[in-house]
Scaffold this motif. Sequence first.
Motif, short mmCIF file in Angstrom:
data_model
loop_
_atom_site.label_atom_id
_atom_site.label_comp_id
_atom_site.label_asym_id
_atom_site.label_seq_id
_atom_site.Cartn_x
_atom_site.Cartn_y
_atom_site.Cartn_z
N LEU A 66 0.81 -1.28 0.09
CA LEU A 66 -0.05 0.17 -0.17
C LEU A 66 0.83 1.38 0.27
CD1 LEU A 66 -2.79 1.24 0.21
CD2 LEU A 66 -2.85 1.04 2.75
N PHE A 67 2.04 1.24 0.76
CA PHE A 67 2.88 2.45 0.81
C PHE A 67 3.69 2.46 -0.37
CE2 PHE A 67 7.17 4.09 1.39
CZ PHE A 67 6.86 5.15 2.41
N ASN A 68 3.82 1.58 -0.95
CA ASN A 68 4.62 1.90 -2.41
C ASN A 68 3.56 2.34 -3.36
OD1 ASN A 68 7.04 0.77 -1.65
ND2 ASN A 68 6.77 -1.18 -1.66
N GLU A 69 2.56 1.70 -3.31
CA GLU A 69 1.41 2.16 -4.48
C GLU A 69 1.06 3.56 -4.20
OE1 GLU A 69 0.70 0.59 -7.18
OE2 GLU A 69 1.82 -0.99 -6.68
N LEU A 70 0.67 3.95 -3.06
CA LEU A 70 0.35 5.43 -2.88
C LEU A 70 1.42 6.33 -2.99
CD1 LEU A 70 -1.58 4.73 0.67
CD2 LEU A 70 -2.57 5.54 -1.48
N ASN A 71 2.78 5.86 -2.76
CA ASN A 71 3.95 6.80 -3.36
C ASN A 71 4.14 6.82 -4.89
OD1 ASN A 71 5.53 7.85 -1.34
ND2 ASN A 71 5.97 5.79 -0.58
N LYS A 72 3.39 5.72 -5.52
CA LYS A 72 3.75 6.01 -7.02
C LYS A 72 2.55 7.13 -7.36
CE LYS A 72 4.51 1.25 -7.95
NZ LYS A 72 3.85 -0.09 -8.53
N LYS A 73 1.49 7.02 -6.62
CA LYS A 73 0.43 8.07 -7.09
C LYS A 73 0.64 9.44 -6.36
CE LYS A 73 -2.56 4.80 -8.32
NZ LYS A 73 -3.30 4.90 -9.92
N SER A 74 1.88 9.70 -6.03
CA SER A 74 2.41 11.05 -5.44
C SER A 74 1.71 11.56 -4.12
CB SER A 74 2.30 12.07 -6.50
OG SER A 74 2.88 11.60 -7.63
#
Length: 225
Positions: A66-74
């Motif tokens: 979740l952390f990685n995916e949300l980071n990808k979304k800036s």
Amino acid sequence: MIKLKNILYMISLIPLLSLYYPLTAQADVTPFCDIVIDVGHGGIDGGTSANGILEKDLNLAVGIKLFNELNKKSFNVGITRIDDFTLSDDSPFPTLSRHLRDLKQRKLIADELNPQMFLSLHVNWSKNKTLRGPLIIYQVTEKSYQLANLIQDQLNDYYGVKKYPQKGNPYFLMKHLEMPSIIVELGYISNYKDFQILTEESTQDELAMSIVRAIEEYMLLYPAE
Ligand SMILES: [Zn+2]
């Protein structure tokens, strides 16, 4: 012992420095964080379990995705742990019970980062092995309720169930946090189908993506101020 350098690395936010080093020049930086992911349990606190699989490890696996995916979304994202450790060891309140030290430490991180939402990740268990599906527990505020509904709907779609979020009055973090706050019970480790979903890498990815979609919907409803 909390892995401070890991947390600082993962959060990549200057404000957390002021949590641990309040007397430095960093202290006047205004914290800004969209989301804090609170990864439930850790260290000696394994949470619930089934077939030798511990809840703390499932929370962490989904939490990091979740952390990685949300980071990808800036989004600016904080996370309370990125490894298997207990937060209570780092507590400034040594006389409290381990459980309360753990919760207070999570609250300290939330207060310092002051995010728009605080999401605690957990896994459910029941004696009744037929019980399954996600369950979102919300702080009794309008924003928490909206967020809970959106996440519940997305996860319901993925699991193919129809369940409703529940009020979370008695929970420590719900009572004491000042930002929208929810507990995401990702599924029932005690149910055979849910167990597969919770433990396989590809379905963990899908769980994380479902939560990301709900957060994006929420951010459209309540854009950052
Ligand atoms: Zn739990």
